[in-house]
Design an enzyme around this catalytic site. Sequence first.
Site, PDB file in Angstrom:
ATOM      1  N   GLU A 123       0.807  -1.219   0.000  1.00 49.79           N
ATOM      2  CA  GLU A 123       0.000   0.000   0.000  1.00 49.79           C
ATOM      3  C   GLU A 123       0.839   1.268   0.000  1.00 49.79           C
ATOM      4  O   GLU A 123       0.329   2.365   0.242  1.00 49.79           O
ATOM      5  CB  GLU A 123      -0.967  -0.028   1.187  1.00 49.79           C
ATOM      6  CG  GLU A 123      -1.937  -1.196   1.085  1.00 49.79           C
ATOM      7  CD  GLU A 123      -2.979  -1.222   2.180  1.00 49.79           C
ATOM      8  OE1 GLU A 123      -2.955  -0.330   3.053  1.00 49.79           O
ATOM      9  OE2 GLU A 123      -3.832  -2.127   2.160  1.00 49.79           O
ATOM     10  N   LYS A 143     -15.608  -1.751   2.088  1.00 44.60           N
ATOM     11  CA  LYS A 143     -14.855  -2.250   0.944  1.00 44.60           C
ATOM     12  C   LYS A 143     -15.855  -2.836  -0.047  1.00 44.60           C
ATOM     13  O   LYS A 143     -16.521  -3.833   0.252  1.00 44.60           O
ATOM     14  CB  LYS A 143     -13.848  -3.323   1.376  1.00 44.60           C
ATOM     15  CG  LYS A 143     -12.708  -2.797   2.241  1.00 44.60           C
ATOM     16  CD  LYS A 143     -11.833  -3.937   2.731  1.00 44.60           C
ATOM     17  CE  LYS A 143     -10.598  -3.432   3.465  1.00 44.60           C
ATOM     18  NZ  LYS A 143      -9.819  -4.550   4.062  1.00 44.60           N
TER      19      LYS A 143
END
Length: 430
Positions: free
Chosen positions: A209, A339
């Site tokens: 990330e 999500k």
Amino acid sequence: MPDDYGTQIAEITAREILDSRGRPTVEAEVHLEDGSVGLAQVPSGASTGTFEAHELRDDDPSRYGGKGVQKAVENVSAIEDALIGLSALDQEGLDKAMIALDGTPNKKNLGANAILAVSLATAHAAATSLNLPLYRYLGGPLANVLPVPMMNVINGGAHADNNVDFQEFMIMPVGAPSFKEALRWGAEVFHALAKVLKDKGLATGVGDEGGFAPNLGSNKEALELLLTAIEAAGYKPGEQVALAMDVASSEFYKNGLYTCDGVSHEPAGMIGILADLVSQYPIVSIEDGLQEDDWSNWKTLTQQLGSTVQLVGDDLFVTNPDRLQSGIEQGVGNAVLIKLNQIGTLTETLRTIDLATRSGYRSVISHRSGETEDTTIADLAVATRAGQIKTGSLSRSERIAKYNRLLRIEAALGENALYAGAIGLGPKGR
């Protein structure tokens, strides 16, 4: 002339593309009768909750190590047959049709990756047809709140090849006056952190990330490094830039014990560790502090820390309105991570956010560790006035794409733009 003239679906196509980890994922295009086109790409997680919607992979070892998504891509043809001629403006109806076509509780037949790609591409096509940006199409005239970013600048756990147990150590520019300034503050802290790590002889390679992934002596050392970097960048920890963590404790939970920093702990001991960290550091948010099915201890954690800090359920709730409802009824957590690919359609995602809002829970719109250049979540954060977004660090273009999209949205909103940190929608600095 009907209101949905020209918005009927004329064609749906899909293809196998690569995500930020070099693994296949699904991209879909939805073409409307008026020539409008919507494009969407689906992300993929590394640390996935047990109760997530099913991501369909080929399991063919001769292609991409079994990670191919040709089956999901082929299933889009069946979806096209079911949706052709229907209006893209009927998002809920289209999503329900795909769920019915799949026929399973977790979208195992068609694959949540196939269904979500079409669901999101449809929304993009509808917005294009109406000549609206996606955030305005989904959120209406009140879509004007820019989220506080949770910037994952130190990666551990399943997101990095290092010895750090907790998965994410994040900074949140809660005291910034605008999103543009929040992004600047975060970038300056990120680069200050790089220098701090170099000066200590620690690695500055990045994880999935975009955050740094050094080997550290403890989880607490990661927090100390963040405080040092915040101050080195000229900001006040807590007041201007607060801390947040994704513990991802399901990843180090086994046989009723949590093993971190080389020591195994009973649930009460794990709660004690988190309470100590909150008392010592300006932490405003903790995600997945306990294992995804440890409901009774989650309730204890919420009773002890819920009035002090944001307690976010990711693996716990998996963007599922039924699991969130159970949590609300039991007094578990006070925020939900959103999500899209955990639940598999835009409609169900919006339903979960609405349930959270009506129940006094906050929503944090989130990326996955395997991402693409798709920026849908940036628009979703503004559309829903969620007030918070998790989309990685200040490196790797698949993360920066979302930040840059938010900059463009803020500029388009002009004087109507509000930054969540400035109006109190994000977690408070202490």
